[in-house]
Design a protein around this motif. Structure first.
Motif, PDB file in Angstrom:
ATOM      1  N   ASP A   1      -7.712   4.554   3.237  1.00 28.80           N
ATOM      2  CA  ASP A   1      -7.903   4.021   4.362  1.00 28.80           C
ATOM      3  C   ASP A   1      -6.905   3.868   4.957  1.00 28.80           C
ATOM      4  OD1 ASP A   1     -10.863   3.932   3.748  1.00 28.80           O
ATOM      5  OD2 ASP A   1     -10.734   2.000   3.215  1.00 28.80           O
TER       6      ASP A   1
ATOM      7  N   ARG B   1     -10.301   0.391  -4.782  1.00 34.08           N
ATOM      8  CA  ARG B   1     -10.749  -0.323  -3.578  1.00 34.08           C
ATOM      9  C   ARG B   1     -10.383   0.560  -2.249  1.00 34.08           C
ATOM     10  NH1 ARG B   1      -6.718  -5.232  -4.497  1.00 34.08           N
ATOM     11  NH2 ARG B   1      -5.506  -3.934  -5.080  1.00 34.08           N
TER      12      ARG B   1
ATOM     13  N   ARG C   1      -7.810   1.122  -0.446  1.00 32.74           N
ATOM     14  CA  ARG C   1      -6.939   0.783   0.448  1.00 32.74           C
ATOM     15  C   ARG C   1      -5.904   1.930   0.811  1.00 32.74           C
ATOM     16  NH1 ARG C   1      -3.742  -3.716  -2.042  1.00 32.74           N
ATOM     17  NH2 ARG C   1      -2.684  -3.972   0.315  1.00 32.74           N
TER      18      ARG C   1
ATOM     19  N   VAL D   1       0.757  -1.202  -0.190  1.00 27.27           N
ATOM     20  CA  VAL D   1      -0.050   0.182   0.034  1.00 27.27           C
ATOM     21  C   VAL D   1       0.890   1.242   0.049  1.00 27.27           C
ATOM     22  CG1 VAL D   1      -1.839   1.310   0.942  1.00 27.27           C
ATOM     23  CG2 VAL D   1      -1.876  -1.392   1.195  1.00 27.27           C
TER      24      VAL D   1
END
Length: 410
Positions: free
Chosen positions: A225, A220, A222, A148
């Motif tokens: 977040d 998504r 990711r 990430v």
């Protein structure tokens, strides 16, 4: 007599340095665009792409001006500045050809992207083509690799204009609120309040744009977040990458919002300032030190009644505190409170009622001068002012409070 190359370069002033830097960037970008795995390489060089795009208008203007000067003054073709100019022009053409080739390759014939580009005319300058190329590469997700943080670095190049704006605001917040809080000292000076008033909306808009960028290119969610879970941690080292700069700016923006709101809530109680009102209230608060009679403008985020409500709360708080040192007129202060109450006369709601309750309490306390404030109970007190104190509107309550204060003073 021939002019020495050093003299020619000196006559270019700082434009020669710009062309030298541009030559290096063009060479690097040309290699990226012409490579077989060009999309993967662009992902690792978004900052280079944006640097070239941002400087391109200045580079084009410099090349045009230099070409006119070379022709007008008859500079020798073998002079170093002239060779530099020609090399930069050749590299520019090569970069532009490569960018056009990659743009046409990423839009398949007959696709919606190609139709849209034809309708809006498509990018017309090299800088616009490079930024369009960045967008198309980011749209061509999924990302390679699963880390990430690596994806966050790809999505947030350090030279994003929004990231620079967020960092500029964050520097103001850090400078003002990083110092220790001294009891009894103001949280920030008037000059700092003006800086905060400018930085708060700038930082908020920049952060919104950055979170939207993450939402757009990371379907998504990711990356967003992951960063939002870390944004409340205090930075412990110098920020270097794009995600670190975002986290640093977001942390100090959050600190500034909380601290500014706490100061204004304490000064305007029982009126609670709203998020959009903070910058205007900071500017007004700072200007009051120079012009105590300054009215709060209702042209921006405030309605006339809301502005009057805030003014009333501020004026009542000033009268409830100890008398300030220096020139001060209690009569003038009461007059300003009454004028503010006139603006807020028609205002309704929980805050307006809470302000009326505060005025009723003021009347009760001042009307029972022999009762110590620590033993006073509003539930058992007999209001001074009768029905006016119990049922009067905002202006009537201010007049009752003024009468009780002046009577006690006499």
């Amino acid at each position: 007599m021939a002019t020495r190359p050093d003299d020619l370069r000196a006559r270019l002033e700082d434009r020669a340095d710009l062309l030298e830097a541009t030559r290096l960037r063009y060479r690097a970008l040309k290699g990226v665009l012409e490579s077989f795995f060009w999309k993967d390489r662009i992902r690792n060089h978004f900052e280079l792409l944006r640097e070239v795009a941002a400087d391109q208008p200045e580079v084009d203007a410099t090349l045009a001006a230099m070409r006119r000067r070379v022709e007008a003054e008859g500079w020798p073709p073998n002079a170093a500045p002239v060779r530099l100019m020609h090399e930069v022009e050749r590299l520019r053409e090569a970069v532009e050809r490569a960018a056009e080739k990659r743009l046409s390759a990423s839009a398949s014939p007959g696709s919606d992207d190609e139709d849209t580009a034809e309708e809006d005319g498509g990018p017309t300058t090299l800088g616009e083509r490079l930024l369009r190329l960045e967008t198309e590469v980011l749209d061509a997700a999924p990302f390679l690799g699963g880390r990430v943080w690596a994806q966050a670095v790809e999505l947030l190049p350090r030279n994003l204009p929004e990231l620079r704006a967020a960092c500029a605001a964050g520097e103001v917040f850090e400078r003002v609120f990083m110092r220790p809080v001294t009891e009894g000292a103001p949280a920030f000076s008037d000059d700092e309040a003006r800086e905060l008033a400018r930085a708060l909306p700038l930082g908020a808009a920049a952060l919104v744009a950055l979170w939207e960028r993450l939402e757009r290119y990371d379907s998504r969610g990711r990356v967003k977040d992951f960063l939002q879970r870390r944004m409340r941690r205090a930075p412990t080292r110098v920020a270097r990458s794009g995600p670190e700069l975002l986290l640093h700016a977001a942390f100090w923006h959050d600190v500034a919002r909380v601290r500014v709101r706490a100061v204004l809530e304490a000064e305007l109680a029982p009126v609670v300032p709203r998020e959009a009102e903070l910058p205007t209230l900071l500017s007004w608060r700072a200007a009051l030190s120079e012009d105590p009679a300054l009215r709060l403008s209702a042209r921006s985020v405030f309605t006339e009644g809301r502005a009057g409500l805030v003014e009333t709360a501020a004026a009542l708080a000033a009268l409830s505190r100890e008398r300030p040192r220096g020139a001060w007129s209690e009569e003038v202060a009461w007059s300003r409170l009454e004028q503010a109450a006139m603006r807020a006369r028609a205002e309704e709601g929980t805050e307006a009622e809470a302000l009326r309750d505060a005025l009723r309490l003021f009347v009760m306390l001042r009307g029972q001068a022999r009762t110590p404030a620590r033993l006073f109970s509003p539930e058992h007190a007999k209001p001074a002012g009768g029905d006016v104190a119990r049922n009067g509107d905002l202006v009537a309550l201010v007049q009752a409070a003024r009468h009780a204060a002046l009577r006690q003073g006499g």
